[in-house]
Design an enzyme around this catalytic site. Structure first.
Site, PDB file in Angstrom:
ATOM      1  N   GLY A 239      -0.201  -6.403   5.888  1.00 33.39           N
ATOM      2  CA  GLY A 239       1.198  -6.280   6.016  1.00 33.39           C
ATOM      3  C   GLY A 239       2.089  -5.818   4.999  1.00 33.39           C
ATOM      4  O   GLY A 239       3.340  -5.640   5.199  1.00 33.39           O
ATOM      5  N   ASP A 240       1.220  -5.473   3.883  1.00 34.29           N
ATOM      6  CA  ASP A 240       2.445  -4.776   2.745  1.00 34.29           C
ATOM      7  C   ASP A 240       1.473  -3.707   2.158  1.00 34.29           C
ATOM      8  O   ASP A 240       0.826  -3.079   2.591  1.00 34.29           O
ATOM      9  CB  ASP A 240       2.782  -5.987   1.992  1.00 34.29           C
ATOM     10  CG  ASP A 240       4.152  -5.640   1.348  1.00 34.29           C
ATOM     11  OD1 ASP A 240       4.345  -4.624   0.896  1.00 34.29           O
ATOM     12  OD2 ASP A 240       4.765  -6.432   0.910  1.00 34.29           O
TER      13      ASP A 240
END
Ligand SMILES: *[C@@H]1O[C@H](CO)[C@@H](O)[C@H](O)[C@H]1NC(C)=O
Ligand SMILES: *[C@@H]1O[C@H](CO)[C@@H](O)[C@H](O)[C@H]1NC(C)=O
Ligand SMILES: *[C@@H]1O[C@H](CO)[C@@H](O)[C@H](O)[C@H]1NC(C)=O
Ligand SMILES: *[C@@H]1O[C@H](CO)[C@@H](O)[C@H](O)[C@H]1NC(C)=O
Ligand SMILES: *[C@@H]1O[C@H](CO)[C@@H](O)[C@H](O)[C@H]1NC(C)=O
Ligand SMILES: *[C@@H]1O[C@H](CO)[C@@H](O)[C@H](O)[C@H]1NC(C)=O
Ligand SMILES: *[C@@H]1O[C@H](CO)[C@@H](O)[C@H](O)[C@H]1NC(C)=O
Ligand SMILES: *[C@@H]1O[C@H](CO)[C@@H](O)[C@H](O)[C@H]1NC(C)=O
Length: 329
Positions: A239-240
């Site tokens: 997610g990042d």
């Protein structure tokens, strides 16, 4: 060609030789390993026994799943995860720790007033630590992601398990030298997945990091105030940032003054991510970083060098070679 000597590389493909031949198995300290019972006390007891022995192998054997809160790994320990470590979703199995001095606050500092839950796997002022085994460390991060967003503002730490305090990293090694992490899957971290914080001589290879694309702050590899790092042959989908090379934030980072340097990142496969990043926390400077032979497919971003007004410092001598970006927004 990597010019730094890694004495522990002999471990690759060889049988593990723990100090004094000692193996510490949480099952022998009362762990059930059924994925349901709380094994925190037994896991900590096995780690404490290894610490008293000045090291050894701590074996999380297959097919067991050890549900546990945070624990400390000490010098000369091989964390041999053949089975599964399941991170507890109950904050009473975590302890509060001091934030890193080059941050000046916990990771969610603006929300938490500087307090931080201890990362699931943590070392502090240690040397010669190996994390391996072919198994999985599963952060079970979902409720931590939810409490970050719970409430009617965009971000809070409301309710359990956050309870107003910064989420734990999955692995954070602090002031640690001679680190090897290889052949392991790291999944669904509550926050950053692998945080190397003021480490020297690090080799990471054949590590798979997985988290949902919309999980908040699930960075893969945070190389933060480190010297001599080789990260290779690994996979990220999350997610990042897949990788973030950093060196502290603003006044705190500048005052602390530990530059990240001599970093090689090569032969990586990246899918969902926010890309290959330098910064934004880079207040003690970053130099001498090579990104080589990296494939990125399906990321929001490819290559980023980022900072913020007032952050200070420098980024020098960064080389990108054979970076292949597909389907990058
Ligand atoms: C881990 O070590 C720190 C000191 O570095 C200590 O404050 C903390 O309580 C320890 N955590 C556990 C679970 O024993
Ligand atoms: C590192 O730790 C392992 C496992 O305990 C041990 O076998 C090895 O001798 C240690 N290496 C050094 C240089 O102390
Ligand atoms: C926001 O949440 C708080 C507490 O949950 C509540 O008291 C408040 O009325 C809410 N505000 C809005 C605009 O929904
Ligand atoms: C590159 O990494 C993959 C694993 O992602 C591995 O199978 C392959 O052997 C590596 N290539 C080299 C040249 O090391
Ligand atoms: C830069 O890093 C490389 C290894 O990546 C190293 O060989 C070289 O000595 C470093 N340069 C300086 C000035 O430290
Ligand atoms: C480059 O990376 C790819 C995977 O992305 C791998 O298959 C290949 O072996 C790597 N080549 C070298 C020279 O490391
Ligand atoms: C710049 O980076 C290259 C590649 O890592 C390295 O060989 C060289 O020593 C670096 N130069 C300086 C001045 O750090
Ligand atoms: C990128 O990923 C998509 C979706 O998984 C896949 O269809 C495509 O073949 C991949 N492209 C490359 C160049 O690997």
């Amino acid at each position: 060609m990597f010019l730094i000597v890694f004495p522990i590389l002999v471990l690759f493909g060889a049988s593990l030789q723990p100090s004094n031949g000692q193996v510490f198995n949480p099952i022998h300290y009362g762990a059930k390993g059924d994925g349901i019972s709380d094994d925190t006390a037994a896991v900590r007891a096995a780690l404490a026994a290894a610490a008293s022995n000045n090291g050894g192998e701590v074996l999380f054997d297959a097919p067991f799943a050890f549900l546990t809160g945070c624990f400390n790994v000490t010098s000369n320990v091989i964390l041999n995860v053949k089975g599964t470590i399941l991170a507890s979703q109950d904050s009473s199995n975590y302890v509060q720790i001091e934030p890193l001095p080059w941050y000046g606050g916990g990771q969610d500092a603006q929300l938490s007033g500087n307090l931080e839950w201890q990362p699931v796997v943590r070392s502090y002022k240690a040397s010669n630590i190996t994390i391996t085994g072919g198994g999985t460390i599963d952060g079970q991060g979902a409720p931590w992601w939810t409490c970050l967003h719970r409430g009617n503002d965009s971000e809070h730490l409301v309710g359990a398990p956050c309870n107003g305090i910064s989420r734990p990293n999955l692995i954070m090694l602090v002031y640690t030298t001679d680190v090897t992490i290889y052949d392991i899957t790291l999944k669904d971290s509550p926050s950053w997945t692998t945080h190397l914080a003021y480490c020297t001589n690090v080799h990471i290879s054949h590590v798979t990091v997985l988290a949902p694309w919309d999980s908040p702050n699930t960075d893969g590899f945070d190389i933060d105030c480190c010297v001599n790092v080789l990260l290779e042959n690994s996979f990220y989908s999350g997610g990042d940032d897949a990788i973030a090379v950093q060196s502290g934030m603003d006044y705190f980072g500048r005052t602390f003054g530990r530059t990240t340097e001599n970093v090689i990142i090569r032969n990586m496969t990246i899918e969902r991510s926010h890309g290959l990043s330098i910064g934004s926390e880079m207040s003690a400077g970053i130099r001498n970083v090579t990104f080589e032979n990296i494939s990125v497919n399906g990321s929001d971003a490819g290559v980023k060098i980022k900072s913020q007004r007032g952050r200070g410092a420098f980024v020098q001598n960064v080389t990108y070679t054979n970076i292949r970006l597909y389907n990058v927004k």
